[in-house]
Design an enzyme around this catalytic site. Sequence first.
Site, mmCIF file in Angstrom:
data_model
loop_
_atom_site.group_PDB
_atom_site.id
_atom_site.type_symbol
_atom_site.label_atom_id
_atom_site.label_comp_id
_atom_site.label_asym_id
_atom_site.label_seq_id
_atom_site.Cartn_x
_atom_site.Cartn_y
_atom_site.Cartn_z
ATOM 1 C CG ASP A 110 -8.216 0.174 3.322
ATOM 2 O OD1 ASP A 110 -9.004 -0.347 3.516
ATOM 3 O OD2 ASP A 110 -6.479 0.146 3.918
ATOM 4 C CE LYS A 122 -4.334 -1.711 2.007
ATOM 5 N NZ LYS A 122 -4.944 -2.179 3.363
#
Length: 267
Positions: free
Chosen positions: A102, A66
């Site tokens: 997220d 990420k």
Amino acid sequence: MADRYAVIGNPVAHSKSPWIHSEFARSTAQDIEYIALEAPVDGFARTVEDFRASGGKGANVTLPFKEQAYRYCTDPSAAARSAQAVNTLAFSEGRIHGENTDGSGLLRDLTVNLGRTLGGRSVLLLGAGGAARGVLGPLVAAGPARLVVANRSPDKARELAARFERGVEAVAFDSLAGLSFDLVVNATSAGMRGEAPPIPPSIFGKGALAYDLVYGRDTPFLALARASHCDTSDGLGMLIEQAADSFHIWRGVRPDTRALITALRTR
């Protein structure tokens, strides 16, 4: 020909993303192909480039890439810049848009699926690593009365809290005694190791919700919370909600998620 998407990680064979996005496509009548790609630890950018060259339209990014995805993209969103991590890439006209869904996925699971109000409440976020960075910004924006980041290293917690103008407090785990919260979010990796973060049971206030970002397992953190007589949830709802946000970025339609959460819990 169907538009192509992928989830990229290492390891990635366990990922539920191909099934989730196939169900999203079926329910919204979208013609897509979604696959799992395992990139070498030192080969994330090369894997993405090869996928783009083969016609890929976008990708989800999971561990451990990420932060690399954030550096790779040319057009990071505000949420991605806040987290300095990207879990969604969209390719268009030579540009690479990077998003982090997220936090929005967590908030939707908390507020819509679990019916929790964060405004005016007290929130504790455990951990100061990549997972915590991904969700802290949206938690701040939800307007809790108090938001505390706790970490084994208080310096790392303070570094994360300092990114926000609003008062985010930072403490070490061993400073939590005597404090209690309405929502406790575990963003540490302790559950993956079969451990609980070193926290006192007193942090769980009356009627509190304990939420573990880890999904698909009953973690020691959740067991500790249940023993303290508070509500618990794993991160399965967040997984599906953040995926729905990714799907919306790519396809312009946000699929319904409730039936899918139920179906995945019974698989």
